[in-house]
Write an enzyme that holds these catalytic residues in place. Structure first.
Site, PDB file in Angstrom:
ATOM      1  N   TYR A 162      19.623 -18.042   5.502  1.00  0.00           N
ATOM      2  CA  TYR A 162      21.050 -18.098   5.185  1.00  0.00           C
ATOM      3  C   TYR A 162      21.526 -16.789   4.566  1.00  0.00           C
ATOM      4  O   TYR A 162      20.728 -15.930   4.208  1.00  0.00           O
ATOM      5  CB  TYR A 162      21.337 -19.286   4.248  1.00  0.00           C
TER       6      TYR A 162
ATOM      7  N   LYS B 245      15.307 -14.556   3.179  1.00  0.00           N
ATOM      8  CA  LYS B 245      16.327 -15.403   2.524  1.00  0.00           C
ATOM      9  C   LYS B 245      16.327 -16.765   3.217  1.00  0.00           C
ATOM     10  O   LYS B 245      17.185 -17.065   4.050  1.00  0.00           O
ATOM     11  CB  LYS B 245      17.698 -14.712   2.568  1.00  0.00           C
TER      12      LYS B 245
ATOM     13  N   GLU C 218      12.593 -11.190 -10.154  1.00  0.00           N
ATOM     14  CA  GLU C 218      14.057 -11.229 -10.054  1.00  0.00           C
ATOM     15  C   GLU C 218      14.552 -12.460 -10.784  1.00  0.00           C
ATOM     16  O   GLU C 218      13.776 -13.170 -11.420  1.00  0.00           O
ATOM     17  CB  GLU C 218      14.486 -11.229  -8.582  1.00  0.00           C
TER      18      GLU C 218
ATOM     19  N   LEU D  24      13.947 -10.669  -3.240  1.00  0.00           N
ATOM     20  CA  LEU D  24      14.949 -10.549  -2.183  1.00  0.00           C
ATOM     21  C   LEU D  24      15.583  -9.156  -2.284  1.00  0.00           C
ATOM     22  O   LEU D  24      15.957  -8.736  -3.387  1.00  0.00           O
ATOM     23  CB  LEU D  24      16.030 -11.622  -2.367  1.00  0.00           C
TER      24      LEU D  24
HETATM   25  C1  LIG Z   1      16.695 -15.011  -5.278  1.00  0.00           C
HETATM   26  C2  LIG Z   1      17.850 -14.070  -5.149  1.00  0.00           C
HETATM   27  N1  LIG Z   1      17.666 -12.776  -5.466  1.00  0.00           N
HETATM   28  C3  LIG Z   1      18.671 -11.890  -5.380  1.00  0.00           C
HETATM   29  C4  LIG Z   1      19.942 -12.276  -4.980  1.00  0.00           C
HETATM   30  C5  LIG Z   1      21.040 -11.252  -4.902  1.00  0.00           C
HETATM   31  O1  LIG Z   1      21.330 -10.903  -3.568  1.00  0.00           O
HETATM   32  P1  LIG Z   1      22.762 -10.318  -3.194  1.00  0.00           P
HETATM   33  O2  LIG Z   1      23.021  -9.184  -4.126  1.00  0.00           O
HETATM   34  O3  LIG Z   1      22.636  -9.855  -1.795  1.00  0.00           O
HETATM   35  O4  LIG Z   1      23.745 -11.445  -3.350  1.00  0.00           O
HETATM   36  C6  LIG Z   1      20.176 -13.605  -4.610  1.00  0.00           C
HETATM   37  C7  LIG Z   1      21.495 -14.014  -4.162  1.00  0.00           C
HETATM   38  O5  LIG Z   1      21.873 -15.140  -4.149  1.00  0.00           O
HETATM   39  C8  LIG Z   1      19.104 -14.523  -4.701  1.00  0.00           C
HETATM   40  O6  LIG Z   1      19.274 -15.811  -4.370  1.00  0.00           O
END
Ligand SMILES: Cc1ncc(COP(=O)(O)O)c(C=O)c1O
Length: 282
Positions: free
Chosen positions: A32, A145, A177, A201
């Protein structure tokens, strides 16, 4: 009514029926994206579509059509000015079987968008927020993701039960993270964020900010961050498409720095908002 696009058919989200044999239901076999819309425009859409393509590749989900036009169409159908678009692609549907070897499946593609009636990050951005640390109990492919968010849900719930908003995840004594965000720390003017690996991620805002800080001649290191460095940092902040950049002013009950929103967290958010505003004018 919220309009959804399901396999390129437009339907009310409330009336949408997903086949029970969709592999996302049994196996979480889907990926997603969540894209923030500012002033009717999906921000950093190219970064999101690149990451989506990478998630699909790593999961060997094939034959996904180009989604760009459907995304724009859905934003327009739902008349989203400020909000978000959700995109989910499952491997497809077929009676339950663990292996997908030699199954020729047609992916199921869902897109919908919803408005924000108030700015979701505004209040927290001005006050900062609290976090807990928690062991990173997720699998080893957090760079994909996927919709397998059970561990993320469990730890974020624990954070909220402790009166915090986010759980900062620790694997082998190192920060990975947040449960739904990337993490940055600042110490003596040096900005650090965990290096990309299969344990985090590759956040779109993380990459945007790394580039921004480098361009503006800040020292930014993509490196390991020990758990102890969190508590000793002058600033800690988390980033995501929806949260933008939010200062963490206390972790596990310990104040970070002076326990107030710091200048680099504020700068990070301002940089994101300015770029989004600029992109909306283009
Ligand atoms: C586990 C995780 N890490 C990092 C992020 C940040 O990603 P982005 O900056 O692309 O929204 C998300 C976003 O929902 C996330 O679910």
């Amino acid at each position: 009514m919220v309009f959804a696009s399901y396999n390129q058919e437009i339907i009310s989200l409330d009336e949408l029926k997903i086949p029970v044999f969709d592999r996302s239901f049994f196996f979480g076999d889907a990926v997603y994206e969540v894209i923030r819309v500012y002033q009717k425009k999906p921000f950093l859409i190219a970064s999101h579509l690149n990451r989506l393509a990478n998630s699909l590749k790593e999961m060997s989900i094939e034959n996904v059509p180009d989604l760009r036009n459907d995304i724009y169409q859905n934003i327009s159908l739902n008349d989203i000015s400020e909000g978000m678009v959700y995109i989910q692609i499952s491997r497809g549907s077929l009676p339950r079987s663990h292996s997908f070897h030699n199954l020729s499946l047609k992916p199921n593609v869902l897109i919908y968008s919803t408005p924000f009636f108030s700015h979701p990050a505004e209040k927290e951005a001005s006050t900062g927020t609290y976090a807990i640390t928690h062991e990173d109990i997720r699998w080893h492919r957090c760079d994909i993701k996927s919709v397998n968010l059970l561990a993320n849900c469990l730890v974020q719930t624990k954070a909220q039960q402790a009166g915090a908003k986010e759980a900062i995840l620790i694997r082998n004594n190192q920060v990975t993270e947040g449960s739904s965000s990337n993490v940055f720390i600042v110490k003596n003017g040096v900005i650090k964020t965990p290096a990309l690996s299969s344990f985090i991620l590759p956040g779109t805002r993380r990459q945007f900010l790394v580039n921004f800080f480098k361009t503006h001649e800040y020292i930014v290191l993509e490196t390991t961050i020990k758990k102890s460095e969190l508590y000793e940092a002058d600033e800690v902040f988390i980033t995501s498409s929806i949260k933008e950049a939010i200062a963490i002013v206390a972790i596990d009950g310990h104040n970070i720095g002076h326990g107030q929103v710091g200048p680099i967290a504020l700068l990070a958010r301002q940089a994101i908002l300015e770029a989004a505003d600029q992109a909306a004018q283009d």
